[in-house]
Scaffold this motif. Sequence first.
Motif, PDB file in Angstrom:
ATOM      1  N   ALA A 470      81.081  -6.757  15.328  1.00  0.00           N
ATOM      2  CA  ALA A 470      81.940  -7.535  16.220  1.00  0.00           C
ATOM      3  C   ALA A 470      81.213  -7.641  17.541  1.00  0.00           C
ATOM      4  O   ALA A 470      80.268  -6.912  17.779  1.00  0.00           O
ATOM      5  CB  ALA A 470      83.269  -6.842  16.453  1.00  0.00           C
ATOM      6  N   PRO A 471      81.673  -8.542  18.370  1.00  0.00           N
ATOM      7  CA  PRO A 471      81.122  -8.523  19.728  1.00  0.00           C
ATOM      8  C   PRO A 471      81.451  -7.159  20.330  1.00  0.00           C
ATOM      9  O   PRO A 471      82.619  -6.800  20.465  1.00  0.00           O
ATOM     10  CB  PRO A 471      81.888  -9.636  20.441  1.00  0.00           C
ATOM     11  N   SER A 472      80.447  -6.375  20.657  1.00  0.00           N
ATOM     12  CA  SER A 472      80.694  -5.011  21.116  1.00  0.00           C
ATOM     13  C   SER A 472      81.597  -4.982  22.341  1.00  0.00           C
ATOM     14  O   SER A 472      82.459  -4.110  22.470  1.00  0.00           O
ATOM     15  CB  SER A 472      79.374  -4.303  21.426  1.00  0.00           C
ATOM     16  N   ALA A 473      81.399  -5.945  23.247  1.00  0.00           N
ATOM     17  CA  ALA A 473      82.183  -5.931  24.485  1.00  0.00           C
ATOM     18  C   ALA A 473      83.666  -6.117  24.176  1.00  0.00           C
ATOM     19  O   ALA A 473      84.528  -5.437  24.735  1.00  0.00           O
ATOM     20  CB  ALA A 473      81.695  -7.028  25.422  1.00  0.00           C
ATOM     21  N   ILE A 474      83.958  -7.038  23.259  1.00  0.00           N
ATOM     22  CA  ILE A 474      85.361  -7.286  22.916  1.00  0.00           C
ATOM     23  C   ILE A 474      85.926  -6.068  22.195  1.00  0.00           C
ATOM     24  O   ILE A 474      87.022  -5.585  22.503  1.00  0.00           O
ATOM     25  CB  ILE A 474      85.492  -8.555  22.047  1.00  0.00           C
ATOM     26  N   ALA A 475      85.135  -5.529  21.245  1.00  0.00           N
ATOM     27  CA  ALA A 475      85.589  -4.347  20.521  1.00  0.00           C
ATOM     28  C   ALA A 475      85.898  -3.220  21.503  1.00  0.00           C
ATOM     29  O   ALA A 475      86.891  -2.508  21.377  1.00  0.00           O
ATOM     30  CB  ALA A 475      84.531  -3.914  19.512  1.00  0.00           C
ATOM     31  N   GLY A 476      85.049  -3.090  22.519  1.00  0.00           N
ATOM     32  CA  GLY A 476      85.258  -2.041  23.519  1.00  0.00           C
ATOM     33  C   GLY A 476      86.569  -2.234  24.262  1.00  0.00           C
ATOM     34  O   GLY A 476      87.324  -1.291  24.477  1.00  0.00           O
ATOM     35  N   GLN A 477      86.859  -3.483  24.627  1.00  0.00           N
ATOM     36  CA  GLN A 477      88.126  -3.753  25.324  1.00  0.00           C
ATOM     37  C   GLN A 477      89.319  -3.404  24.451  1.00  0.00           C
ATOM     38  O   GLN A 477      90.385  -3.048  24.942  1.00  0.00           O
ATOM     39  CB  GLN A 477      88.236  -5.243  25.699  1.00  0.00           C
ATOM     40  N   LEU A 478      89.141  -3.541  23.151  1.00  0.00           N
ATOM     41  CA  LEU A 478      90.252  -3.320  22.231  1.00  0.00           C
ATOM     42  C   LEU A 478      90.344  -1.869  21.760  1.00  0.00           C
ATOM     43  O   LEU A 478      91.179  -1.559  20.930  1.00  0.00           O
ATOM     44  CB  LEU A 478      90.137  -4.245  21.007  1.00  0.00           C
ATOM     45  N   GLY A 479      89.481  -1.013  22.247  1.00  0.00           N
ATOM     46  CA  GLY A 479      89.640   0.403  21.907  1.00  0.00           C
ATOM     47  C   GLY A 479      88.508   1.026  21.129  1.00  0.00           C
ATOM     48  O   GLY A 479      88.539   2.222  20.839  1.00  0.00           O
ATOM     49  N   ALA A 480      87.485   0.228  20.762  1.00  0.00           N
ATOM     50  CA  ALA A 480      86.375   0.796  20.000  1.00  0.00           C
ATOM     51  C   ALA A 480      85.643   1.824  20.841  1.00  0.00           C
ATOM     52  O   ALA A 480      85.476   1.633  22.049  1.00  0.00           O
ATOM     53  CB  ALA A 480      85.410  -0.305  19.569  1.00  0.00           C
ATOM     54  N   ARG A 481      85.236   2.890  20.200  1.00  0.00           N
ATOM     55  CA  ARG A 481      84.484   3.915  20.917  1.00  0.00           C
ATOM     56  C   ARG A 481      83.002   3.856  20.524  1.00  0.00           C
ATOM     57  O   ARG A 481      82.276   4.823  20.689  1.00  0.00           O
ATOM     58  CB  ARG A 481      85.095   5.286  20.608  1.00  0.00           C
ATOM     59  N   ALA A 482      82.599   2.742  19.928  1.00  0.00           N
ATOM     60  CA  ALA A 482      81.194   2.557  19.567  1.00  0.00           C
ATOM     61  C   ALA A 482      80.857   1.086  19.721  1.00  0.00           C
ATOM     62  O   ALA A 482      81.750   0.252  19.845  1.00  0.00           O
ATOM     63  CB  ALA A 482      80.960   2.983  18.118  1.00  0.00           C
ATOM     64  N   GLY A 483      79.559   0.774  19.723  1.00  0.00           N
ATOM     65  CA  GLY A 483      79.126  -0.615  19.703  1.00  0.00           C
ATOM     66  C   GLY A 483      79.152  -1.120  18.270  1.00  0.00           C
ATOM     67  O   GLY A 483      79.294  -0.350  17.329  1.00  0.00           O
ATOM     68  N   LEU A 484      79.039  -2.437  18.109  1.00  0.00           N
ATOM     69  CA  LEU A 484      79.122  -2.957  16.743  1.00  0.00           C
ATOM     70  C   LEU A 484      78.036  -3.986  16.437  1.00  0.00           C
ATOM     71  O   LEU A 484      78.224  -4.898  15.668  1.00  0.00           O
ATOM     72  CB  LEU A 484      80.515  -3.537  16.491  1.00  0.00           C
ATOM     73  N   TYR A 485      76.886  -3.797  17.076  1.00  0.00           N
ATOM     74  CA  TYR A 485      75.723  -4.632  16.795  1.00  0.00           C
ATOM     75  C   TYR A 485      75.088  -4.185  15.477  1.00  0.00           C
ATOM     76  O   TYR A 485      75.570  -3.265  14.815  1.00  0.00           O
ATOM     77  CB  TYR A 485      74.704  -4.436  17.932  1.00  0.00           C
ATOM     78  N   GLU A 486      73.992  -4.781  15.142  1.00  0.00           N
ATOM     79  CA  GLU A 486      73.169  -4.233  14.067  1.00  0.00           C
ATOM     80  C   GLU A 486      71.713  -4.359  14.470  1.00  0.00           C
ATOM     81  O   GLU A 486      71.381  -5.149  15.356  1.00  0.00           O
ATOM     82  CB  GLU A 486      73.448  -4.959  12.735  1.00  0.00           C
ATOM     83  N   SER A 487      70.888  -3.541  13.837  1.00  0.00           N
ATOM     84  CA  SER A 487      69.485  -3.531  14.236  1.00  0.00           C
ATOM     85  C   SER A 487      68.575  -3.797  13.052  1.00  0.00           C
ATOM     86  O   SER A 487      68.941  -3.567  11.894  1.00  0.00           O
ATOM     87  CB  SER A 487      69.143  -2.188  14.881  1.00  0.00           C
ATOM     88  N   ALA A 488      67.380  -4.303  13.365  1.00  0.00           N
ATOM     89  CA  ALA A 488      66.396  -4.572  12.317  1.00  0.00           C
ATOM     90  C   ALA A 488      65.003  -4.361  12.877  1.00  0.00           C
ATOM     91  O   ALA A 488      64.767  -4.506  14.080  1.00  0.00           O
ATOM     92  CB  ALA A 488      66.524  -6.014  11.826  1.00  0.00           C
ATOM     93  N   GLU A 489      64.106  -3.993  12.011  1.00  0.00           N
ATOM     94  CA  GLU A 489      62.698  -3.933  12.391  1.00  0.00           C
ATOM     95  C   GLU A 489      61.903  -4.582  11.265  1.00  0.00           C
ATOM     96  O   GLU A 489      62.158  -4.301  10.087  1.00  0.00           O
ATOM     97  CB  GLU A 489      62.258  -2.476  12.566  1.00  0.00           C
ATOM     98  N   ILE A 490      61.001  -5.455  11.645  1.00  0.00           N
ATOM     99  CA  ILE A 490      60.108  -6.048  10.643  1.00  0.00           C
ATOM    100  C   ILE A 490      58.707  -5.541  10.929  1.00  0.00           C
ATOM    101  O   ILE A 490      58.159  -5.762  12.014  1.00  0.00           O
ATOM    102  CB  ILE A 490      60.138  -7.590  10.689  1.00  0.00           C
ATOM    103  N   ARG A 491      58.168  -4.838   9.990  1.00  0.00           N
ATOM    104  CA  ARG A 491      56.844  -4.240  10.162  1.00  0.00           C
ATOM    105  C   ARG A 491      55.884  -4.864   9.157  1.00  0.00           C
ATOM    106  O   ARG A 491      56.015  -4.666   7.946  1.00  0.00           O
ATOM    107  CB  ARG A 491      56.920  -2.729   9.951  1.00  0.00           C
ATOM    108  N   PHE A 492      54.953  -5.661   9.698  1.00  0.00           N
ATOM    109  CA  PHE A 492      53.882  -6.121   8.823  1.00  0.00           C
ATOM    110  C   PHE A 492      52.904  -4.973   8.637  1.00  0.00           C
ATOM    111  O   PHE A 492      52.603  -4.244   9.577  1.00  0.00           O
ATOM    112  CB  PHE A 492      53.147  -7.312   9.446  1.00  0.00           C
ATOM    113  N   ASN A 493      52.456  -4.804   7.432  1.00  0.00           N
ATOM    114  CA  ASN A 493      51.378  -3.850   7.193  1.00  0.00           C
ATOM    115  C   ASN A 493      50.070  -4.616   7.278  1.00  0.00           C
ATOM    116  O   ASN A 493      50.051  -5.850   7.178  1.00  0.00           O
ATOM    117  CB  ASN A 493      51.582  -3.193   5.834  1.00  0.00           C
ATOM    118  N   ALA A 494      48.963  -3.883   7.432  1.00  0.00           N
ATOM    119  CA  ALA A 494      47.669  -4.541   7.667  1.00  0.00           C
ATOM    120  C   ALA A 494      47.305  -5.479   6.525  1.00  0.00           C
ATOM    121  O   ALA A 494      46.642  -6.502   6.721  1.00  0.00           O
ATOM    122  CB  ALA A 494      46.590  -3.482   7.863  1.00  0.00           C
ATOM    123  N   THR A 495      47.753  -5.165   5.325  1.00  0.00           N
ATOM    124  CA  THR A 495      47.394  -5.984   4.172  1.00  0.00           C
ATOM    125  C   THR A 495      48.329  -7.175   3.981  1.00  0.00           C
ATOM    126  O   THR A 495      48.281  -7.855   2.967  1.00  0.00           O
ATOM    127  CB  THR A 495      47.392  -5.121   2.906  1.00  0.00           C
TER     128      THR A 495
END
Lengths: 800, 264
Positions: A470-495
């Motif tokens: 969810a939009p973390s800011a909105i979730a926070g206003q509504l009582g969330a005690r955590a953020g609700l983003y998600e994360s990713a990492e793309i790692r190219f290997n040398a090959t």
Amino acid sequence: MSETGIGATVLRREDRRFISGRGNYVDDVNRPGQVYAHFVRSPHAHADVKSIDTTAAAAADGVVAVLTGADVAADGLGGLPVGWGITSQDGSPMIEPPWPIIAQDRVRYVGEAVAVVIAATRNQAKDAAELVAVDYNPLPAIISTQDSIKDGVPQVWDDAKHNICFDWGFGDADATNDAFAKASHVTTVDLVNQRLIPNAIEPRSSVADFDSSTGEMTLWCTSQGPHAVRLLLGAFVLQQPEHKFRVVSPDVGGGFGSKIYPYAEYATCCWAARRLGVPVKWTAERSESFLTDAHGRDHITKAELALDGDGRFLGLRVSTIANMGAYLSAFAPLIPTYLYATLFAGQYTTPAIFAEVKAVFTNTTPVDAYRGAGRPEATFMLERLIDAAAKEVGVDPVDIRRRNFIAPEAFPYQTPVALLYDSGNYGAALDKALELSDYAGFEARRKASEAAGKLRGIGISTPIEATGAAPSAIAGQLGARAGLYESAEIRFNATGNVTVFSGSHSHGQGHATSFAQVVSDKLGVPYENIEIVEGDTGRVQMGMGTFGSRSLSVGGSAIVKASEKIIEKGKKIAAHLLEASVDDIEFSGGNFAVKGTDKSVNIAEVAFTAYVPHNYPHFTGDPEADKNALEPGLDEQAFFDPLNFNFPYGAYVCEVEVDPDTGVTEVARFTAIDDVGNVINPMIVHGQIQGGVVQGIGQALLENGVYDQGSGQLLSGSYMDYTMPRADNVPNIDSDLTITPCPMNPLGVKGCGEMGTIGSPPAVINAIIDALSGYGVRHLDMPATPQRVWSAIREARPAA
Amino acid sequence: MYNFEYTKASSAGAAAEALKADEDAKVVAGGMTLIPTLKQRLAQPSTLIDLNGVDDLRGITVTGDTVTIGAMTTHDTVARSAEVAKAIPALAHLAGLIGDPAVRNRGTIGGSISNNDPAADYPGALVGLGATVKTTKREIAADDFFVDLFETALEEDEIVTEVSFPVPEAAWYMKFPNPASRYAIVGVFVAKAKDGVRVAVTGAGPCVFRVPEMEQALSSSWSPDAVADIKVSDDGLNSDIHASAEYRAHLVTVMAKRAVAGAK
Ligand SMILES: Cc1cc2nc3c(=O)[nH]c(=O)nc-3n(C[C@H](O)[C@H](O)[C@H](O)COP(=O)(O)OP(=O)(O)OC[C@H]3O[C@@H](n4cnc5c(N)ncnc54)[C@H](O)[C@@H]3O)c2cc1C
């Protein structure tokens, strides 16, 4: 569209492993020297624990330790935390009772742990558990959701008067009352949304290993989001710092929400491992799963709809009692509030809405999110209420919906209950559903059924849901005690191959396939050269996990953002290799090319160059020259925090055949049209929807978590009595899609994981009510078991 | 489960001797009931005596007017037997309705009737057809074999060796399954034979029972209508979260009607 890119039906790459028995689940994890935990659980729904004598158990063969709530208290462990706070209408905060990982002094539901026995083998732990002598003083228990708030019933918590955890109001009460005052018709429905038990095929399990030389704890546990488990257990319960705490969830065999939470058993394994210096393992037996996995639903609701003379909705007033069970599970307060009442507009223009929700404690297993979480309850209420209204005012159920639909040109559409709907064309989905289901041909099929002595009925529902929290800011206003983003990492290997780290965590959804399709499409890397890594805080940078149909729209969007960063850096490397200006580099299909020339370099070569930077825009120390310099490596991270939820919707048509002599209902046909925005892998989307529909049919006809009202024993505590839907309970489900791209994320996708579960129950019940209309049956509670249907017929048709 | 000793019986007689020698010993057949009971620690036998190696307890023999089934014959074998299907189609049909394929491949007729679960199917067939149970000690008429809830006429050291079913003129079994367990909520077995009509009801009560009123009515007129208005009393019938006693009583009539209609 390539054969493995966005939009392609690609067989799930994870299935080879699952089908051939090579899945790696927590119970498959074994550590050298590990011992086994077995919990001693309360047989009482409510009792004081007067004393616990562990002497005999501690002396039994193989026993390493017997630990009780007193040991938990002595070691200063915290209680299980709640991740969302709700404020009552009078401004007071919700009652948040302490929830120690092993009960101290009092037990409040059957199955609550009072001690844990740790022994060299499982069987030794179980043998010794029988020797733990617990002296209980049983107390009267309150089980019924309905009765929980009455005067004089047993109190679960002293602070929670009348067992009320919070009494929440939402919407505009005055405007709603005004709407009712000017209504030409008011329809009222009283309904129950019964308790469900999740029943993931893989029972919960945990293995904890503590390295006293480094202070590092590793926990393998069945989780939909290991980072959240690490944060909540580490910071709140165990005081195990995050940087010394690794949580791994390998393959997860289903969750449906029940594996979101940081359970007491996981914490107990960690604590015991740290205390005893040996790895500790626990795997739930199926009976334990029934008793201790967080349950779902359990609402009682009175809903009223105000209509004008043309069948237009003027106002909606809903009052619900939501059972929380004995303790507040991590996200329990959120489910019957912001995941529930915010959906009350449905697909309709109802201008005034007011909801009141009393959350109550009872002496039952804690209730939390279960596939759909609040939205099935909202949808069942609304779609039943609308059907009842249609009958009462004499308008066809299809027409009454059409009259009230939000028009396609009205988007973005602000509902009176906080949500801003992104996009939709509700009439188009309904048209398609009516066509695919041959709605027009129903009368002929009804006659054919009648000739065979059966009652045929047809029911529709046009559900909407909010996914992608969810939009973390909105979730926070509504009582969330955590953020609700998600994360990713793309790692190219040398090959040139790629490892993608995602904070989402598949527990059956096929991320390894869909996410690889996204990356292949965005970066032009062959699908088979892309690996998706999830479920390990030691490998994945950060994550919120998989729930609420959020993985693709939030986690997938983070992957897209990371791939954009890869392209951005890749352009700089390519520009250097091609001796061109960065602004002249175009990326497409895996190749960086100089605009208007045939000069290009593939992303694999760019990756190689990034890791073997012999010919590279190196840093020199000269600030002017270093403006174009680059760090080696091709490895980018991104976090995505959505601007809004997204709003998938659909139109469902169900046809049932009821045997009036036995009350048996057969689902004869089921049509599901869904709009989940753009589609990455149609096969997976259809699979999610069909599986969801089956689960919804399960709720409508079969599943019921039933307690004995006096003793609080779970009567449906095994498959002898808890009816899971099976293949022969469902017809072939005709599912199809309309596609309205979502403007809220770069993939244009919406969630698809819960739609089926949300949309199908009211369609099934509406169809049964239609089948029974000749008997004047107005309402039936779920599950519409044969006995219930038979009783409804019999009550309507007094014995001849 | 608790620890126990395990031995393989060489014959039914040897198994019976072993039971006599140790009153805490138990025989195991398909294990479909016994093993879950052990896993839940609801039983603590000293020794399990496995009947699975005793070949002469297994098999089906059809002679002119009798079908004889060895105690260790699995439900699947009965369900798939062409001979049974020909002689008593209702019996093969009933066996095919028990549990699921895994259960039918392990569960045995001897185990099922010795256990006498009130919701089991076979008791309906035995009483409905007027079968005879042969044991290591004697022959027992089905009517006398099933005594009460999980209780049979078997003595502690007595083992079922086979069951003989007289071939009826027509018979059928209608099962209303428990939606969760798929055991019988109500199962009605009807049979018309030279020596009369039998109507046996399983699932509805604590133990299989006959319905004399229906038997009389069907003796005068073998037709679904004959039983359509005959109601059994719900007094003493089982009641649980799936079906009240009243609903079960109602289902007995419906299933009886349908069984007569389906009889072959
Ligand atoms: C999932 C499931 C679904 C089922 N569904 C049904 C159903 O729909 N309908 C139905 O009728 N049944 C059902 N059953 C029961 C099944 O049909 C078995 O027949 C039944 O469990 C007993 O047979 P068994 O051979 O497995 O006996 P066991 O479990 O080995 O033994 C059962 C008991 O009988 C005793 N015993 C076994 N053989 C003999 C013998 N020859 N002489 C004396 N005593 C003996 C044992 O000591 C034990 O006490 C189901 C079982 C399961 C697990």
